[in-house]
Scaffold this active site. Structure first.
Site, PDB file in Angstrom:
ATOM      1  N   GLY A  19       4.301  -4.014   4.369  1.00 27.20           N
ATOM      2  CA  GLY A  19       4.704  -5.428   4.026  1.00 27.20           C
ATOM      3  C   GLY A  19       4.267  -6.291   5.266  1.00 27.20           C
TER       4      GLY A  19
ATOM      5  N   SER B 249       1.690  -5.978   7.577  1.00 30.17           N
ATOM      6  CA  SER B 249       0.216  -5.962   7.339  1.00 30.17           C
ATOM      7  C   SER B 249      -0.062  -6.854   6.387  1.00 30.17           C
ATOM      8  CB  SER B 249      -0.488  -4.386   7.431  1.00 30.17           C
ATOM      9  OG  SER B 249      -0.069  -3.884   8.546  1.00 30.17           O
ATOM     10  N   ALA B 250       0.563  -6.380   4.893  1.00 33.18           N
ATOM     11  CA  ALA B 250       0.210  -7.275   3.893  1.00 33.18           C
ATOM     12  C   ALA B 250       0.008  -8.719   4.115  1.00 33.18           C
ATOM     13  CB  ALA B 250       0.884  -6.832   2.658  1.00 33.18           C
TER      14      ALA B 250
ATOM     15  N   GLY C  11       7.600   1.394   4.819  1.00 31.31           N
ATOM     16  CA  GLY C  11       6.163   2.178   4.777  1.00 31.31           C
ATOM     17  C   GLY C  11       5.315   1.730   3.652  1.00 31.31           C
TER      18      GLY C  11
ATOM     19  N   ASP D 155      -3.126  -1.554   9.611  1.00 31.13           N
ATOM     20  CA  ASP D 155      -3.401  -1.700   8.158  1.00 31.13           C
ATOM     21  C   ASP D 155      -4.059  -3.068   7.871  1.00 31.13           C
ATOM     22  OD1 ASP D 155      -2.720   0.953   7.623  1.00 31.13           O
ATOM     23  OD2 ASP D 155      -0.492   0.501   7.317  1.00 31.13           O
TER      24      ASP D 155
ATOM     25  N   LYS E 265       0.765  -1.247   0.101  1.00 30.18           N
ATOM     26  CA  LYS E 265       0.095  -0.080   0.070  1.00 30.18           C
ATOM     27  C   LYS E 265       0.913   1.257  -0.087  1.00 30.18           C
ATOM     28  CE  LYS E 265       0.934   1.278   4.524  1.00 30.18           C
ATOM     29  NZ  LYS E 265       1.569   2.475   4.887  1.00 30.18           N
TER      30      LYS E 265
END
Length: 296
Positions: A113, A115-116, A110, A146, A22
């Site tokens: 990664g 959270s992904a 930032g 996130d 993101k």
């Protein structure tokens, strides 16, 4: 190892998905509550992906294998993907999983990664054990700010701790040059440094949201803002250098994402974006990326 859900999937043994990074197009700090910073941020997912594979186990254990970008050195106890899986197993009383994550999203940049990875694990486990994804989203807030957003992605405006999500419909398709230093920045340290600095200018994420809804790229680029840039550049000069290099190509707009250290620049089309990357002579990693809107 039977779940509480009658829709238990007796066939699927393995699920493999792409989990996107993101970018924060805006990031305001609106206050604090319960020891956490409250934010107001317009975000988008982009087509840089970590590949998450989960395989069903016959017991309740969770194992993980990380590959790429130094992710092999992430301690298990600090790995949000593991935490997400363990929460999932406990919440839904299902068996565990063997998790493999191929890292392509730069770490500490930032780009979301960690959270992904957690979002990808929750989505994959939902498919593996045939549990509605919206139920798994309730776990996401316990893992990272996130994570819930990244289970769906697209354009959105986040508020609260990032757990209040307003999805944004927009005709825009954006082209990004991302400049990502190898050195990262601790999010916790960045917020701590933010609290020590004088209050900066106030921007309104509503302007970015309105520009997205209108399809006005110029107005959107003019509203880019990140309240964490001032503390980030004090903690790591690479964050300031990356943004300076992004601006050197005279893009439509540029900004730092998240708590840094990566910066992004927006270009009118993919050709200009790739031209800028080909002319880049600095020492940081560069990527061309586009806005990514996952299927529902």
């Amino acid at each position: 190892c039977l779940p509480r859900y009658s829709c238990y999937n007796l066939v699927m043994e393995r699920v493999r998905i792409k989990s996107p990074a993101k970018l924060n197009l805006t990031l305001q700090i609106t206050g604090s509550e319960g020891g956490y910073h409250m934010l107001d941020s317009v975000v988008t997912t982009i087509d840089i992906f970590d590949i998450v594979t989960v395989k069903r186990r016959s017991d309740r254990r969770v194992t993980i294998s990380m590959r790429g970008l130094g992710s092999e050195n992430i301690p298990r106890e600090r790995n949000n993907a593991v935490r997400a899986a363990e929460f999932f197993v406990e919440e839904f009383s299902v068996c565990g999983a063997d998790i493999c994550i191929d890292k392509n999203i730069p770490i500490g940049a930032g780009l979301g990664g960690s959270s992904a990875d957690a979002a990808g694990v929750l989505s994959a486990l939902s498919a593996l054990y045939d549990i509605p994804a919206e139920h798994a989203e309730e776990i996401a807030d316990r893992v990272g700010s996130d994570t819930r957003y990244l289970m769906r992605g697209g354009f959105a405006r986040l508020s609260g701790r990032g757990n209040i999500i307003e999805h944004i419909s927009s005709p825009l398709k954006l082209n990004f040059l991302i400049i990502a230093p190898e050195s990262g920045i601790s999010t916790a340290e960045c917020y701590k440094k933010y609290d020590e600095l004088p209050d900066g200018p106030r921007f309104n994420s509503q302007n970015a949201q309105s520009a997205l809804e209108r399809g006005d790229c110029g107005a959107l680029c003019g509203s880019f803002y990140n309240a964490l840039y001032a503390p980030a550049r004090q903690l790591n000069p690479d964050a300031e250098r990356a943004l300076f290099e992004a601006l050197s190509f005279s893009p439509d707009g540029a900004c730092m994402t998240g708590s840094g250290s990566a910066a992004f620049a927006v270009f009118e089309n993919d050709t200009l974006c790739r031209w800028a990357m080909s002319r880049y002579s600095g020492s940081y990693r560069t990527f061309c990326a586009k806005t990514y809107r996952p299927r529902t």
